[in-house]
Design an enzyme around this catalytic site. Structure first.
Site, short mmCIF file in Angstrom:
data_model
loop_
_atom_site.label_atom_id
_atom_site.label_comp_id
_atom_site.label_asym_id
_atom_site.label_seq_id
_atom_site.Cartn_x
_atom_site.Cartn_y
_atom_site.Cartn_z
CB ALA A 107 -0.95 0.00 1.19
N PRO A 109 3.09 4.52 -0.71
CG PRO A 109 3.57 6.55 -1.77
CD PRO A 109 3.66 5.06 -1.96
N GLY A 110 0.39 5.16 -0.35
CA GLY A 110 -1.04 5.30 -0.07
C GLY A 110 -1.86 6.07 -1.09
CE LYS A 112 -0.71 2.59 -8.11
NZ LYS A 112 0.54 3.07 -7.45
CG ASP A 157 6.30 -11.70 3.33
OD1 ASP A 157 5.68 -11.49 2.26
OD2 ASP A 157 7.39 -12.28 3.37
CG ASP A 172 0.98 -0.35 -7.24
OD1 ASP A 172 1.07 -0.45 -8.47
OD2 ASP A 172 1.47 0.60 -6.60
CB CYS A 225 5.65 1.97 -12.27
SG CYS A 225 6.80 1.88 -10.90
#
Lengths: 295, 147
Positions: A107, A109-110, A112, A157, A172, A225
């Site tokens: 998640a 830095p948040g 999304k 994890d 992600d 990405c």
């Protein structure tokens, strides 16, 4: 930059792709409707003399000419979140609904996470997982600044995330980040096939766990990405025995189909349903997105 | 779990919040902090945080967080301070300033141009900014932007 040569055969208009690597990205932001209506935010920007342009493909995305959008009062107030344009794609493909339970497996830095919270209108539950303690503070700070009241943070994890029922999962995944090279040109020098293979082992573990956790018929979105097929199509292929792919496309944003062949290896034909976003096609960063339905 | 009516009573007494502002939320206490979360069934796993940290009980009086005031402070009817642009800049920079107002001493909801900036402490005619360092405008770095 020479490392990108390995993509000459798979990226269309490769010379343009190469050229745009040295062009910096415009700052983009997402309007945070957890705190402010879109129309009121746009009015605030106009009145404040802050020049912006709305993204053609996403009503909540804006392009700002400000050099330091993080210094805007609207940022401090949590009305906007600085987020790269194509980074806004995966939550839209995930399509979370108010009242659902959604897991965001990687998640921090948040950006999304909070976009998911916004799409759920602050209802239901977003379980935002981040294994690294040092990255949790950024995740928490963004959730709090943006007023996300339906987000809980866990620190597992992701490959061993405990058994819970979830409607949708976003993976992600940590990746070689080649798609960020317009922000950080040094990225290419850190890429290698070995690095991609190491990351692929982690990514495969994360995606397999995500598929296991989703309920039957549940949606799993896998995104990175990077352009490396080892971290994209090859990872997705590893779960096609327990999930099927659906088409990824957003009107107004140009994508290329996922690869069905890489370095002489024939991959599942289904993989063409994935989307590859290239920087020279939309003037953005680069991204890969796959949408899976658990069988 | 914390009784929502206890939390509401604290906020009503200090800020005059109307009924119903906290309906649909649940509250948790961890150490000296209260956290607010949408009232949803939680899976039985371990958590780092639950929703948003809304108040600290470490000292008396209890202290609201800036992020909670930015969400719930707009409903405040008491102990609110409205700043002009010069005053707001000082507040955002984390500074203290003399400010005549009719607030009771203690924590106040600080507004500028109709929006809640955050938490201030009103004491002896001075408004002392309580903005956390990372939210101050003078030291505000680029956001933790996503790729």
């Amino acid at each position: 930059m020479d490392y990108a040569e390995r993509y000459r055969e798979i990226i269309p208009e490769f010379d343009r792709f190469q050229e745009i690597q040295s062009c910096p990205l415009a700052a983009t932001a997402r309007i945070n409707e957890l705190k402010i209506d879109r129309s009121r935010l746009l009015e605030r920007l106009r009145v404040g003399g802050i020049s912006f342009e709305q993204l053609g493909w996403y009503s909540h995305g804006i392009r700002l000419s400000s050099e330091k959008p993080g210094k805007l009062l609207d940022y401090m107030l949590g009305f906007i979140h600085i987020q790269e344009e194509v980074s806004m794609v995966p939550p839209l493909i995930l399509g979370p609904l108010p009242g659902e339970r959604v897991l965001d497996l990687c998640a921090s830095p948040g950006g999304k996470t909070t976009q998911i919270s916004q799409m759920m209108k602050n209802q239901g539950l977003v379980v935002a997982n981040e294994p690294s303690l040092s990255r949790i503070s950024a995740l928490r700070s963004n959730c709090e600044r943006l007023g996300a009241l339906n987000v809980v943070i866990t620190r597992y994890d992701g490959r061993q995330f405990p058994e819970i029922d979830v409607d949708r999962v976003l993976v992600d995944a940590p990746c070689s980040s080649e798609g960020r090279a317009r922000r950080d040109p040094g990225i290419w020098s850190r890429c290698s096939p070995k690095r991609s293979q190491d990351l692929a082992a982690l990514q495969t573990g994360l995606l397999k766990r995500a598929v296991k956790l989703a309920k039957p018929g549940g949606v799993i979105v896998y995104s990175t990405c990077t352009y490396a097929p080892e971290e994209n199509e090859l990872v997705v292929q590893s779960v096609l025995d327990s999930a099927r792919l659906e088409q990824v496309a957003l009107p107004g944003l140009k994508e290329c189909p996922g690869l069905t062949e890489w370095q002489g290896r024939i991959l599942s034909d289904e993989l063409k349903l994935c989307a590859r976003y290239y920087p020279h096609q939309n003037d953005t960063g680069g991204f890969f997105v796959a949408r899976l339905i658990k069988e | 779990m914390v009784d929502p009516s206890d939390i509401f009573e604290l906020w009503r007494a200090r800020f005059g919040l109307p009924d119903g502002v906290f309906s649909g939320y649940r509250f948790f206490r961890r150490a000296q902090s209260i956290w607010v979360l949408r009232d949803e069934k939680l899976p039985r796993i371990s958590y780092e945080t639950l929703g948003l940290r809304m108040m600290s009980l470490k000292d008396r009086p209890w202290k609201p967080t800036t992020c909670a005031l930015q969400v719930f402070g707009k409903y405040a009817t008491r102990n609110t301070v409205h700043l002009d642009s010069v005053q707001a800049s000082r507040f955002l920079a984390g500074e203290s300033q003399h400010l005549p107002c009719d607030c009771e001493p203690g924590y106040v909801v600080v507004f500028y141009s109709g929006e809640v900036l955050g938490c201030g402490l009103y004491s002896h005619g001075k408004l002392i900014s309580q903005l956390p360092k990372e939210r101050r405008m003078a030291s505000c770095e680029d956001g933790d932007g996503d790729t």
